[in-house]
Design an enzyme around this catalytic site. Structure first.
Site, mmCIF file in Angstrom:
data_model
loop_
_atom_site.group_PDB
_atom_site.id
_atom_site.type_symbol
_atom_site.label_atom_id
_atom_site.label_comp_id
_atom_site.label_asym_id
_atom_site.label_seq_id
_atom_site.Cartn_x
_atom_site.Cartn_y
_atom_site.Cartn_z
ATOM 1 N N ILE A 130 0.837 -1.195 0.000
ATOM 2 C CA ILE A 130 0.000 0.000 0.000
ATOM 3 C C ILE A 130 0.876 1.251 0.000
ATOM 4 O O ILE A 130 0.681 2.171 -0.808
ATOM 5 C CB ILE A 130 -0.962 0.023 1.205
ATOM 6 C CG1 ILE A 130 -1.771 -1.273 1.289
ATOM 7 C CG2 ILE A 130 -1.892 1.228 1.108
ATOM 8 C CD1 ILE A 130 -2.707 -1.333 2.488
ATOM 9 N N TYR A 131 1.856 1.279 0.887
ATOM 10 C CA TYR A 131 2.757 2.423 0.967
ATOM 11 C C TYR A 131 3.517 2.595 -0.342
ATOM 12 O O TYR A 131 3.621 3.706 -0.877
ATOM 13 C CB TYR A 131 3.743 2.229 2.125
ATOM 14 C CG TYR A 131 4.720 3.361 2.299
ATOM 15 C CD1 TYR A 131 4.314 4.572 2.847
ATOM 16 C CD2 TYR A 131 6.060 3.216 1.933
ATOM 17 C CE1 TYR A 131 5.205 5.624 3.012
ATOM 18 C CE2 TYR A 131 6.961 4.253 2.097
ATOM 19 C CZ TYR A 131 6.529 5.447 2.638
ATOM 20 O OH TYR A 131 7.413 6.481 2.799
ATOM 21 N N SER A 132 4.030 1.501 -0.879
ATOM 22 C CA SER A 132 4.793 1.563 -2.128
ATOM 23 C C SER A 132 3.938 2.105 -3.262
ATOM 24 O O SER A 132 4.380 2.966 -4.045
ATOM 25 C CB SER A 132 5.327 0.176 -2.487
ATOM 26 O OG SER A 132 6.206 -0.313 -1.496
#
Length: 224
Positions: A130-132
């Protein structure tokens, strides 16, 4: 006097950036959800952002540093709510701030926007899908906005740090932190003040022919 607004300004990269810009004589407005900030603001709330714009007034520099990491878990274990939460802050919140403050910069013929992406947005960190993905989106929107505003005097650039010693990484799992640190040829994490120095340069008149670009600050990790 030049004015800047820094989201996530109460801690980490935001606080370091605010201090560095202030050292250049810039009037800095630190925005965050709480803590040591000048304006308490949830950047995911469009109404609140618009109300804050009215109170803060014109700014020349916008640094979008607010961000969250989200869950450390395999992609198949993530939920749609988790995706919405992280993308809401890291992407939609960044867009909301640009939508609110960039038009004034365009009207005045000068402005600098610096968006904080991440090496994760280029490489994709395992168990941080998700962060990536959110940081890859920040890179994409920076490139798009840079092209849209290229003849206005407003420059939009992004930075892509590797792991930096900030409170945001305090909650990163030790094994994940060890993995992403091992990818850095300099064999250490970065310091917030090192990142703030790059942001200060990008926010200045010293940059005049670069927009829609991504500047790595990764201790040698970046390969493209």
């Amino acid at each position: 006097m030049t004015r800047a607004i820094v989201t996530g300004g109460a801690s980490g990269l935001g606080a370091a950036t605010a201090a560095r810009l202030s050292a250049d004589g810039i009037d800095v407005v630190r925005v965050d959800l709480g803590g040591d900030c000048d304006v308490v603001l949830d950047i995911t709330d469009d109404h609140a952002v618009e109300e804050a714009r009215g109170r803060i007034g014109a700014v020349d520099i916008l640094v979008n540093s607010a961000g969250i990491v989200g869950p450390n878990t395999p992609l198949v274990s993530t939920s749609s709510d988790q995706w919405r939460a992280v993308l809401g802050v890291n992407v939609v919140g960044t867009v909301a701030m640009m939508r609110a403050f960039v038009p004034g910069m365009v009207d005045r013929g000068w402005g600098r926007v610096v968006n904080i992406a991440s090496m994760a947005g280029k490489d994709g960190n395992p168990n941080l899908s998700i962060y990536s993905a959110s940081k890859a989106a920040v890179i994409g929107l920076t490139k798009s906005a840079g092209k849209e505003l290229a003849t206005t005097g407003v420059l939009v650039n992004a930075i892509a740090p590797a792991v930096i010693a900030t409170p945001m990484n305090d909650d990163t799992a030790p094994d994940v932190l060890a993995h992403i640190t091992s990818l850095i040829p300099m064999k250490r994490v970065g310091r917030a003040e090192e990142v703030a120095e790059l942001i200060a340069w990008l926010a200045s008149d010293r940059v005049s022919f670069s927009t829609g670009a991504v500047y790595d600050i990764s201790g040698g990790r970046a390969t493209y």
